[in-house]
Design an enzyme around this catalytic site. Sequence first.
Site, PDB file in Angstrom:
ATOM      1  N   HIS A 252       9.682  -6.462 -11.761  1.00 58.14           N
ATOM      2  CA  HIS A 252       8.496  -5.741 -12.262  1.00 58.14           C
ATOM      3  C   HIS A 252       8.207  -6.001 -13.736  1.00 58.14           C
ATOM      4  O   HIS A 252       7.921  -5.081 -14.505  1.00 58.14           O
ATOM      5  CB  HIS A 252       8.650  -4.244 -12.008  1.00 58.14           C
ATOM      6  CG  HIS A 252       8.584  -3.855 -10.564  1.00 58.14           C
ATOM      7  ND1 HIS A 252       7.970  -4.626  -9.601  1.00 58.14           N
ATOM      8  CD2 HIS A 252       9.053  -2.749  -9.917  1.00 58.14           C
ATOM      9  CE1 HIS A 252       8.067  -4.024  -8.423  1.00 58.14           C
ATOM     10  NE2 HIS A 252       8.716  -2.896  -8.588  1.00 58.14           N
TER      11      HIS A 252
ATOM     12  N   GLU B 135       2.255  -1.369  -1.723  1.00 57.89           N
ATOM     13  CA  GLU B 135       2.011  -2.090  -2.968  1.00 57.89           C
ATOM     14  C   GLU B 135       1.392  -3.466  -2.682  1.00 57.89           C
ATOM     15  O   GLU B 135       2.100  -4.446  -2.482  1.00 57.89           O
ATOM     16  CB  GLU B 135       3.323  -2.275  -3.718  1.00 57.89           C
ATOM     17  CG  GLU B 135       4.126  -0.995  -3.923  1.00 57.89           C
ATOM     18  CD  GLU B 135       5.583  -1.284  -4.197  1.00 57.89           C
ATOM     19  OE1 GLU B 135       5.869  -2.106  -5.100  1.00 57.89           O
ATOM     20  OE2 GLU B 135       6.441  -0.714  -3.498  1.00 57.89           O
TER      21      GLU B 135
ATOM     22  N   HIS C 145       2.021   1.079  -8.125  1.00 52.39           N
ATOM     23  CA  HIS C 145       3.282   1.562  -7.537  1.00 52.39           C
ATOM     24  C   HIS C 145       3.264   3.088  -7.387  1.00 52.39           C
ATOM     25  O   HIS C 145       4.238   3.762  -7.730  1.00 52.39           O
ATOM     26  CB  HIS C 145       4.453   1.113  -8.402  1.00 52.39           C
ATOM     27  CG  HIS C 145       5.732   0.880  -7.635  1.00 52.39           C
ATOM     28  ND1 HIS C 145       6.211   1.775  -6.698  1.00 52.39           N
ATOM     29  CD2 HIS C 145       6.614  -0.148  -7.675  1.00 52.39           C
ATOM     30  CE1 HIS C 145       7.351   1.319  -6.213  1.00 52.39           C
ATOM     31  NE2 HIS C 145       7.619   0.147  -6.786  1.00 52.39           N
TER      32      HIS C 145
END
Length: 357
Positions: A110, A322, A182
């Site tokens: 991420h 997502e 998210h």
Amino acid sequence: MPTYSDLAREAFQTTVDGKPVDLFTLRNRNGMVVRITNYGAKIEQILVPDRDGALGDVVQGYDTIERAMNGQPSMGSFIGRYCGRIDRGRFTLDGVEHRTEVNAPPNTLHGGKRGSRFRVFDARQLDKSRLELSYVFQDGEEGFPGTLPVRLVYALSDDNALSISWDAVAADKMTVANFTDHTFFNLSGDAGSSILDHVATVNGARFLALSETGVPTGVMIDVAGTPQDFRTPTSFGARIGFDDPWLKLGNGYDLHYVVDKPARQFGFHARVLHPGSGRSLEVWSSEPGVQVYTGNFLEGKAPRDLGKGDTLYTKHSAFCLEPSHFPNAVNVPDFPSTVLRPGQWFSGRIEYRFGVA
């Protein structure tokens, strides 16, 4: 009956890294409410009605900026510069190897140790139902090459749909980009309850095989005959306890599905229904894949999992959908490309459509 409390704007007003942080509220004509902080571009609250018209908070989040900063870093965040995992924090562009910050050893996850989850976006409320956020990823930030400005618009429609649109450009060098949202959902309105009774449909006949460290290898697996088959409505809990290697690896569902639509076409990704409240959520996006996650690493521990109203967020108390390009696409040539050449734009959109059964 689950209840909710409005978040206090002043509880989010502070300065982080020398930049002002605030809480912004979007409303539509139906009474739907969305609250977003520009720290991490995090969605902290979404209020939507159940089948009886009663509003409920359908996302996990935090009620102060301090809790948000000490909580689950991905919760509600816009993820960049690169969502998902990058194998060993390495990739090559035009023969030059780049090494990104490893924050989920041995991989980058991420965007690295200080990806957009931890950054303050510049914010401008355009009107009562739209918020503009922007951030500039600097050349070398977290080891990624090139300057990458990104502009987001969060927009709430009168038919109870929340869209997140982005436009980013490789300003000076060849770079990579992969974005997602998210948000952690629980459609019951009770953020501490299990989501295993939620009924899911996922528009994907294949998912990405993973290495033992959770990185897509390039192999795609057919869902037919597996616990990963959500092509027909199935509760998250129906097969989550099966003796299955992918469920064991992820401690539950945590896999990226190849969405059955043309790669660049805006289309349907997934639908989830909570039978008790009647609330439903459809996810549509421009992206080629969608990560399905069932809150497997929520632990009910303070301060990380202590949420709004002192609710403890426990295992399987939320799900995430997502949409994005495939994780580790920078290292798998057969995946849709996430490479941007100088001057090239990357635009995309995620839309959450709320309804009632």
